[in-house]
Design a protein around this motif. Sequence first.
Motif, PDB file in Angstrom:
ATOM      1  N   SER A 184       0.841  -1.194   0.000  1.00 41.78           N
ATOM      2  CA  SER A 184       0.000   0.000   0.000  1.00 41.78           C
ATOM      3  C   SER A 184       0.880   1.249   0.000  1.00 41.78           C
ATOM      4  CB  SER A 184      -0.893   0.006   1.238  1.00 41.78           C
ATOM      5  OG  SER A 184      -0.108   0.182   2.416  1.00 41.78           O
ATOM      6  N   GLU A 185       0.222   2.406  -0.216  1.00 45.50           N
ATOM      7  CA  GLU A 185       0.951   3.675  -0.178  1.00 45.50           C
ATOM      8  C   GLU A 185       1.620   3.879   1.177  1.00 45.50           C
ATOM      9  OE1 GLU A 185       0.599   6.366  -3.105  1.00 45.50           O
ATOM     10  OE2 GLU A 185       0.807   4.254  -3.611  1.00 45.50           O
ATOM     11  N   LEU A 186       0.922   3.513   2.241  1.00 49.06           N
ATOM     12  CA  LEU A 186       1.459   3.705   3.584  1.00 49.06           C
ATOM     13  C   LEU A 186       2.674   2.827   3.830  1.00 49.06           C
ATOM     14  CD1 LEU A 186       1.353   4.906   6.400  1.00 49.06           C
ATOM     15  CD2 LEU A 186      -0.364   3.202   7.032  1.00 49.06           C
ATOM     16  N   ILE A 241      -1.758  -8.417  15.787  1.00 50.04           N
ATOM     17  CA  ILE A 241      -0.810  -8.515  16.893  1.00 50.04           C
ATOM     18  C   ILE A 241      -0.457  -9.972  17.167  1.00 50.04           C
ATOM     19  CG2 ILE A 241      -0.506  -8.081  19.356  1.00 50.04           C
ATOM     20  CD1 ILE A 241      -2.169  -5.584  19.052  1.00 50.04           C
ATOM     21  N   ALA A 242      -1.482 -10.831  17.206  1.00 48.45           N
ATOM     22  CA  ALA A 242      -1.226 -12.250  17.454  1.00 48.45           C
ATOM     23  C   ALA A 242      -0.326 -12.827  16.374  1.00 48.45           C
ATOM     24  CB  ALA A 242      -2.548 -13.012  17.507  1.00 48.45           C
ATOM     25  N   LEU A 243      -0.597 -12.470  15.110  1.00 46.08           N
ATOM     26  CA  LEU A 243       0.209 -12.995  14.012  1.00 46.08           C
ATOM     27  C   LEU A 243       1.641 -12.496  14.087  1.00 46.08           C
ATOM     28  CD1 LEU A 243       0.267 -14.603  11.344  1.00 46.08           C
ATOM     29  CD2 LEU A 243      -0.318 -12.478  10.167  1.00 46.08           C
ATOM     30  N   LEU A 244       1.805 -11.224  14.389  1.00 49.68           N
ATOM     31  CA  LEU A 244       3.138 -10.626  14.461  1.00 49.68           C
ATOM     32  C   LEU A 244       3.998 -11.317  15.507  1.00 49.68           C
ATOM     33  CD1 LEU A 244       5.010  -8.325  13.479  1.00 49.68           C
ATOM     34  CD2 LEU A 244       4.047  -6.897  15.291  1.00 49.68           C
ATOM     35  N   PHE A 245       3.427 -11.550  16.690  1.00 50.68           N
ATOM     36  CA  PHE A 245       4.191 -12.143  17.778  1.00 50.68           C
ATOM     37  C   PHE A 245       4.303 -13.661  17.640  1.00 50.68           C
ATOM     38  CE2 PHE A 245       3.372  -8.048  19.636  1.00 50.68           C
ATOM     39  CZ  PHE A 245       4.444  -7.827  20.487  1.00 50.68           C
ATOM     40  N   ASP A 246       3.217 -14.319  17.256  1.00 48.77           N
ATOM     41  CA  ASP A 246       3.210 -15.788  17.227  1.00 48.77           C
ATOM     42  C   ASP A 246       4.106 -16.359  16.125  1.00 48.77           C
ATOM     43  OD1 ASP A 246       1.503 -15.902  19.365  1.00 48.77           O
ATOM     44  OD2 ASP A 246      -0.327 -16.161  18.167  1.00 48.77           O
ATOM     45  N   PHE A 292       6.006  -4.514   8.863  1.00 43.60           N
ATOM     46  CA  PHE A 292       5.131  -3.506   8.263  1.00 43.60           C
ATOM     47  C   PHE A 292       3.991  -4.171   7.479  1.00 43.60           C
ATOM     48  CE2 PHE A 292       8.574   0.037   8.016  1.00 43.60           C
ATOM     49  CZ  PHE A 292       8.475   0.201   9.380  1.00 43.60           C
ATOM     50  N   TYR A 293       4.303  -5.275   6.812  1.00 40.21           N
ATOM     51  CA  TYR A 293       3.289  -5.950   6.000  1.00 40.21           C
ATOM     52  C   TYR A 293       2.203  -6.549   6.902  1.00 40.21           C
ATOM     53  CZ  TYR A 293       1.358  -8.599   2.076  1.00 40.21           C
ATOM     54  OH  TYR A 293       0.526  -9.085   1.099  1.00 40.21           O
ATOM     55  N   ILE A 294       2.621  -7.204   7.973  1.00 43.47           N
ATOM     56  CA  ILE A 294       1.656  -7.799   8.903  1.00 43.47           C
ATOM     57  C   ILE A 294       0.809  -6.721   9.561  1.00 43.47           C
ATOM     58  CG2 ILE A 294       1.430  -9.071  11.077  1.00 43.47           C
ATOM     59  CD1 ILE A 294       3.952 -10.647  10.235  1.00 43.47           C
ATOM     60  N   GLU A 295       1.434  -5.614   9.950  1.00 42.91           N
ATOM     61  CA  GLU A 295       0.695  -4.524  10.578  1.00 42.91           C
ATOM     62  C   GLU A 295      -0.343  -3.922   9.634  1.00 42.91           C
ATOM     63  OE1 GLU A 295       4.061  -2.882  13.759  1.00 42.91           O
ATOM     64  OE2 GLU A 295       3.756  -1.851  11.845  1.00 42.91           O
ATOM     65  N   GLU A 296      -0.050  -3.950   8.348  1.00 41.61           N
ATOM     66  CA  GLU A 296      -0.983  -3.362   7.379  1.00 41.61           C
ATOM     67  C   GLU A 296      -2.085  -4.331   6.965  1.00 41.61           C
ATOM     68  OE1 GLU A 296      -2.183  -0.253   4.550  1.00 41.61           O
ATOM     69  OE2 GLU A 296      -1.158  -0.363   6.483  1.00 41.61           O
ATOM     70  N   TYR A 297      -1.721  -5.592   6.740  1.00 39.92           N
ATOM     71  CA  TYR A 297      -2.662  -6.528   6.134  1.00 39.92           C
ATOM     72  C   TYR A 297      -3.116  -7.665   7.054  1.00 39.92           C
ATOM     73  CZ  TYR A 297      -1.128  -4.223   1.854  1.00 39.92           C
ATOM     74  OH  TYR A 297      -0.825  -3.292   0.897  1.00 39.92           O
ATOM     75  N   GLY A 298      -2.424  -7.862   8.163  1.00 38.66           N
ATOM     76  CA  GLY A 298      -2.806  -8.946   9.055  1.00 38.66           C
ATOM     77  C   GLY A 298      -2.511 -10.318   8.493  1.00 38.66           C
ATOM     78  N   GLN A 299      -1.542 -10.416   7.612  1.00 39.78           N
ATOM     79  CA  GLN A 299      -1.132 -11.699   7.062  1.00 39.78           C
ATOM     80  C   GLN A 299       0.335 -11.636   6.675  1.00 39.78           C
ATOM     81  OE1 GLN A 299      -3.918 -11.970   3.806  1.00 39.78           O
ATOM     82  NE2 GLN A 299      -2.474 -11.123   2.334  1.00 39.78           N
ATOM     83  N   LEU A 300       0.933 -12.815   6.467  1.00 41.11           N
ATOM     84  CA  LEU A 300       2.341 -12.859   6.106  1.00 41.11           C
ATOM     85  C   LEU A 300       2.525 -12.411   4.660  1.00 41.11           C
ATOM     86  CD1 LEU A 300       3.323 -16.289   7.711  1.00 41.11           C
ATOM     87  CD2 LEU A 300       3.863 -14.014   8.578  1.00 41.11           C
ATOM     88  N   PRO A 301       3.644 -11.762   4.364  1.00 39.54           N
ATOM     89  CA  PRO A 301       3.872 -11.311   2.986  1.00 39.54           C
ATOM     90  C   PRO A 301       4.237 -12.480   2.082  1.00 39.54           C
ATOM     91  CG  PRO A 301       5.810 -10.871   4.324  1.00 39.54           C
ATOM     92  CD  PRO A 301       4.750 -11.391   5.263  1.00 39.54           C
TER      93      PRO A 301
END
Length: 542
Positions: A8-10, A528-533, A31-40
């Motif tokens: 995304s632009e952000l 958050i769960a995805l980022l940490f787990d 950054f990708y997980i924070e934006e989309y909630g999934q792995l890149p």
Amino acid sequence: MKQEGVLSELVRARLTSAEYDGLTKETVEKFYIEEYGQLPPPFEIIHSDKLQIGEESGFNGTAIHFFDDKQAINEVYVINRGTEGDLSKFAELGEKWFKTLKNYKQNPENLKEIVFSGNEDIYTDAYEVLLGDDQSQIEDNQDFKDKVIQKVNEKNLLTKPVFFLDAHSLGGNQGQTLMVTSGDLFTDVNVYNDAPMNIYTIVRMHDKIRKIIEDKYGILADEHDIYKIKPSELYSILDKELGSYASKITYYRNEEDLLTNLTLPYAYRLTNKMNVVTFDSDSKVGRPVDLAAKYPDLTGMIVSILDRANQVKGLSYPEIAFFAKSGFVAAALPSLFHNDFERRIGHLIDDFEGIDLTGHAMDVVIAQIAKQSQQKIVNNELMIKVADIDGGEIEINLDAAYRFYSEGYSLLFGKEETIPAMERVFQTYIVESYQRHVTYTTQQMAEIEENPEAFLSSSDRYTVDVQYHVKYSNFRFLDRPRPQLAPNITMLFDEVIAGIRLETNRQKEFLEKYKDGIKKLAETDERIALLFDTHLERRQSW
């Protein structure tokens, strides 16, 4: 119409800011997980310095290649960073001013090496952005682009690659120039608080425009005579040849930015009403003074000084003395002691010092882009609301919370890695060394027992006394087992290792409890769960 891609632009803006610290796989994933909630999707990071590009010019760039044939993904994001410098190096030159001046006067054409060593970006600001006289970083950027294309093609993907470009400040100048000199390669380009292109650089670097100018004016673009062509005569040619690129580029600007409010003499941009996005990050600060427009005489003088300073003859001693004296008086003495010229310089200095330079920062633009998608990002770190209380909000800095967790595990793994290293050292330098000494001593004892006479000196009173021959031949050391390493030594070492293991286990328990606590604070946010787990699994590929 902007091309939508994997990022995304952000996220593109955030990565452009993070590139100043050196992009890592962890940062891109975060950054990708924070934006989309999934792995890149799978990706590779390509750094210019790893390709030995920019070692002399100071150019520094990065490309991120996302690729997955199953999802028809083949996207490349090129990032050009802005000016970086070390002003202490200029202070060092000032302390050695006589030697610096002597070196310069002996070789004025080596101004870059003598004065700007370690500050090549600042040299580029002056001699490419302002003057259009040096294209070394532009050339390295093109070389980097070619190497990136080569690496992308080596993967033999079924999907055709799509190229994006993001750039900040000085990188904006380089990114725009790269775009217009690369044909249709780049589909979508974002620049943030950009330095403009230089019209003379474009003429020199764009093959078609170069030929048009050389044929029309009968000069060689690389020669100094190109500056005899007025900028006003070049703009119409550039507009005609480059106008189509305007639909591919977006100019993100902060109203309080110094650079995009400067009217530089040879500047060229592809701006129009459709491709400029302007933010007002702090209305109290307001738009900064356009120093170039307010002081056109001084701007022209600076251009002239820089131009002549880098020529074969260079500046004369009287010129250097005059400009140095004028600058010193304007900066150090009250206006009462200034002549008209020094007073103008003093006013320029005062106006510059009154400008809030934070408006130029990349993170200021990011905060404004984030607002458009109802997100809050401060200093390129994501803030998440976890509760409402007494009319206010409780927020957590997700990036800071994750950084604590990630760095905690880095320390933990570092401790764990020391255990086998310590065991090897103990085995080599304590246990094995002791055994080597025991073996050596035992061998020496055996030799003495076998031939004791060989170890007696010629002055020994028993050497020639036959009556003791039998006694010598039956000489034996005490018949005892070989001494072993004292048990308390190994016990102490084992206790140290056990203590480290206990400490790492406690640290691991603490980090997992910390993770669970963060997840509970924002249990409805799956990002958050995805980022940490996934952290421990992802870091195996870093």
